[in-house]
Design a protein around this motif. Structure first.
Motif, PDB file in Angstrom:
ATOM      1  N   HIS A  52      -6.844 -25.197   5.059  1.00 48.20           N
ATOM      2  CA  HIS A  52      -5.628 -25.768   5.619  1.00 48.20           C
ATOM      3  C   HIS A  52      -4.441 -24.862   5.262  1.00 48.20           C
ATOM      4  CE1 HIS A  52      -5.474 -27.126   1.450  1.00 48.20           C
ATOM      5  NE2 HIS A  52      -4.176 -27.178   1.600  1.00 48.20           N
ATOM      6  N   VAL A  53      -3.347 -25.100   5.945  1.00 50.55           N
ATOM      7  CA  VAL A  53      -2.130 -24.339   5.684  1.00 50.55           C
ATOM      8  C   VAL A  53      -0.960 -25.315   5.699  1.00 50.55           C
ATOM      9  CG1 VAL A  53      -0.556 -22.583   6.580  1.00 50.55           C
ATOM     10  CG2 VAL A  53      -2.976 -22.220   6.742  1.00 50.55           C
ATOM     11  N   LYS A  54      -0.083 -25.214   4.715  1.00 45.71           N
ATOM     12  CA  LYS A  54       1.159 -25.979   4.708  1.00 45.71           C
ATOM     13  C   LYS A  54       2.298 -24.985   4.808  1.00 45.71           C
ATOM     14  CE  LYS A  54      -0.337 -29.942   2.040  1.00 45.71           C
ATOM     15  NZ  LYS A  54      -0.088 -30.788   0.858  1.00 45.71           N
ATOM     16  N   LEU A  55       3.013 -25.057   5.889  1.00 45.00           N
ATOM     17  CA  LEU A  55       4.133 -24.148   6.100  1.00 45.00           C
ATOM     18  C   LEU A  55       5.420 -24.928   5.870  1.00 45.00           C
ATOM     19  CD1 LEU A  55       2.840 -22.431   9.354  1.00 45.00           C
ATOM     20  CD2 LEU A  55       2.526 -21.689   7.007  1.00 45.00           C
ATOM     21  N   LYS A  56       6.146 -24.577   4.807  1.00 47.79           N
ATOM     22  CA  LYS A  56       7.347 -25.313   4.452  1.00 47.79           C
ATOM     23  C   LYS A  56       8.589 -24.428   4.365  1.00 47.79           C
ATOM     24  CE  LYS A  56       4.897 -28.701   1.627  1.00 47.79           C
ATOM     25  NZ  LYS A  56       4.827 -29.313   0.279  1.00 47.79           N
ATOM     26  N   LYS A  57       8.389 -23.173   4.050  1.00 43.65           N
ATOM     27  CA  LYS A  57       9.522 -22.273   3.846  1.00 43.65           C
ATOM     28  C   LYS A  57      10.173 -21.934   5.189  1.00 43.65           C
ATOM     29  CE  LYS A  57       7.512 -20.318  -0.299  1.00 43.65           C
ATOM     30  NZ  LYS A  57       6.863 -19.166  -0.896  1.00 43.65           N
ATOM     31  N   PRO A  58      11.493 -21.709   5.184  1.00 37.02           N
ATOM     32  CA  PRO A  58      12.183 -21.391   6.439  1.00 37.02           C
ATOM     33  C   PRO A  58      11.585 -20.203   7.190  1.00 37.02           C
ATOM     34  CG  PRO A  58      13.775 -21.854   4.717  1.00 37.02           C
ATOM     35  CD  PRO A  58      12.413 -21.832   4.056  1.00 37.02           C
ATOM     36  N   LYS A  59      11.172 -19.179   6.472  1.00 35.16           N
ATOM     37  CA  LYS A  59      10.589 -17.998   7.123  1.00 35.16           C
ATOM     38  C   LYS A  59       9.291 -18.376   7.848  1.00 35.16           C
ATOM     39  CE  LYS A  59       8.582 -13.511   6.197  1.00 35.16           C
ATOM     40  NZ  LYS A  59       7.872 -12.715   5.216  1.00 35.16           N
ATOM     41  N   GLN A  60       8.476 -19.203   7.217  1.00 30.44           N
ATOM     42  CA  GLN A  60       7.211 -19.636   7.819  1.00 30.44           C
ATOM     43  C   GLN A  60       7.464 -20.496   9.053  1.00 30.44           C
ATOM     44  OE1 GLN A  60       5.703 -21.606   4.345  1.00 30.44           O
ATOM     45  NE2 GLN A  60       4.466 -19.842   3.720  1.00 30.44           N
ATOM     46  N   LEU A  61       8.405 -21.414   8.939  1.00 32.53           N
ATOM     47  CA  LEU A  61       8.731 -22.277  10.072  1.00 32.53           C
ATOM     48  C   LEU A  61       9.341 -21.469  11.214  1.00 32.53           C
ATOM     49  CD1 LEU A  61      10.097 -25.358   8.136  1.00 32.53           C
ATOM     50  CD2 LEU A  61       7.847 -25.081   9.172  1.00 32.53           C
ATOM     51  N   GLN A  62      10.072 -20.416  10.860  1.00 31.31           N
ATOM     52  CA  GLN A  62      10.637 -19.538  11.889  1.00 31.31           C
ATOM     53  C   GLN A  62       9.525 -18.843  12.666  1.00 31.31           C
ATOM     54  OE1 GLN A  62      14.045 -19.111  12.705  1.00 31.31           O
ATOM     55  NE2 GLN A  62      13.087 -18.141  14.474  1.00 31.31           N
ATOM     56  N   GLU A  63       8.449 -18.477  11.977  1.00 33.63           N
ATOM     57  CA  GLU A  63       7.316 -17.853  12.657  1.00 33.63           C
ATOM     58  C   GLU A  63       6.683 -18.814  13.663  1.00 33.63           C
ATOM     59  OE1 GLU A  63       4.629 -15.221  10.237  1.00 33.63           O
ATOM     60  OE2 GLU A  63       5.804 -16.110   8.606  1.00 33.63           O
ATOM     61  N   VAL A  64       6.550 -20.076  13.276  1.00 32.52           N
ATOM     62  CA  VAL A  64       5.993 -21.077  14.196  1.00 32.52           C
ATOM     63  C   VAL A  64       6.926 -21.253  15.389  1.00 32.52           C
ATOM     64  CG1 VAL A  64       5.282 -23.486  14.450  1.00 32.52           C
ATOM     65  CG2 VAL A  64       4.780 -22.270  12.323  1.00 32.52           C
ATOM     66  N   LEU A  65       8.230 -21.304  15.121  1.00 39.86           N
ATOM     67  CA  LEU A  65       9.210 -21.433  16.201  1.00 39.86           C
ATOM     68  C   LEU A  65       9.144 -20.242  17.147  1.00 39.86           C
ATOM     69  CD1 LEU A  65      11.597 -22.862  17.539  1.00 39.86           C
ATOM     70  CD2 LEU A  65      13.100 -21.774  15.855  1.00 39.86           C
ATOM     71  N   ASP A  66       9.004 -19.046  16.603  1.00 39.62           N
ATOM     72  CA  ASP A  66       8.905 -17.848  17.445  1.00 39.62           C
ATOM     73  C   ASP A  66       7.674 -17.901  18.343  1.00 39.62           C
ATOM     74  OD1 ASP A  66      11.232 -16.908  16.279  1.00 39.62           O
ATOM     75  OD2 ASP A  66      10.196 -15.568  14.882  1.00 39.62           O
ATOM     76  N   ILE A  67       6.561 -18.383  17.812  1.00 41.99           N
ATOM     77  CA  ILE A  67       5.338 -18.515  18.609  1.00 41.99           C
ATOM     78  C   ILE A  67       5.561 -19.533  19.725  1.00 41.99           C
ATOM     79  CG2 ILE A  67       2.941 -19.322  18.594  1.00 41.99           C
ATOM     80  CD1 ILE A  67       2.725 -18.159  15.742  1.00 41.99           C
ATOM     81  N   ALA A  68       6.158 -20.664  19.395  1.00 49.44           N
ATOM     82  CA  ALA A  68       6.411 -21.701  20.400  1.00 49.44           C
ATOM     83  C   ALA A  68       7.332 -21.175  21.500  1.00 49.44           C
ATOM     84  CB  ALA A  68       7.009 -22.943  19.746  1.00 49.44           C
ATOM     85  N   ARG A  69       8.385 -20.484  21.104  1.00 51.21           N
ATOM     86  CA  ARG A  69       9.305 -19.910  22.107  1.00 51.21           C
ATOM     87  C   ARG A  69       8.594 -18.887  22.991  1.00 51.21           C
ATOM     88  NH1 ARG A  69      14.489 -18.883  18.148  1.00 51.21           N
ATOM     89  NH2 ARG A  69      15.430 -20.939  18.341  1.00 51.21           N
TER      90      ARG A  69
END
Length: 100
Positions: A52-69
């Motif tokens: 599993h992966v828990k992404l909590k840090k702003p940099k990690q969440l930014q990566e998810v946002l970039d993928i979604a965009r």
């Protein structure tokens, strides 16, 4: 017999009971993903090792946002596969939550 002035005073008191458990519920969003970009992110943060992966840090969440965009941009340009287009609503929801 004269009683002291303190005898005639009223005792006034305020009692407050505050529950520490009164918090807003966790806001969670589940989304099934099959795009290679998400699997690359999973591998980057040792998801295969831990399961599993828990992404909590702003940099990690930014990566998810970039993928979604990026995936939403592909859908808009009609370059996405049909499976990704099905998830457009969830991707838009993910994007809006991460942008807040």
């Amino acid at each position: 017999m004269i009683l002291p002035a303190l005898f005639w005073m009223e005792l006034r008191c305020v009692v407050a009971v505050i529950r520490h458990g009164d918090r807003t519920p966790k806001q969670k969003m589940k989304m099934e993903v099959r795009h290679p970009k998400f699997f690359a992110l999973f591998a980057k943060y040792d998801g295969y090792k831990d399961g599993h992966v828990k992404l909590k840090k702003p940099k990690q969440l930014q990566e998810v946002l970039d993928i979604a965009r990026g995936l939403l941009a592909e859908i808009e340009q009609k370059r996405a596969d049909p499976e990704t287009e099905e998830k457009k609503g969830k991707l838009e929801q993910l994007k809006s939550v991460l942008e807040m």
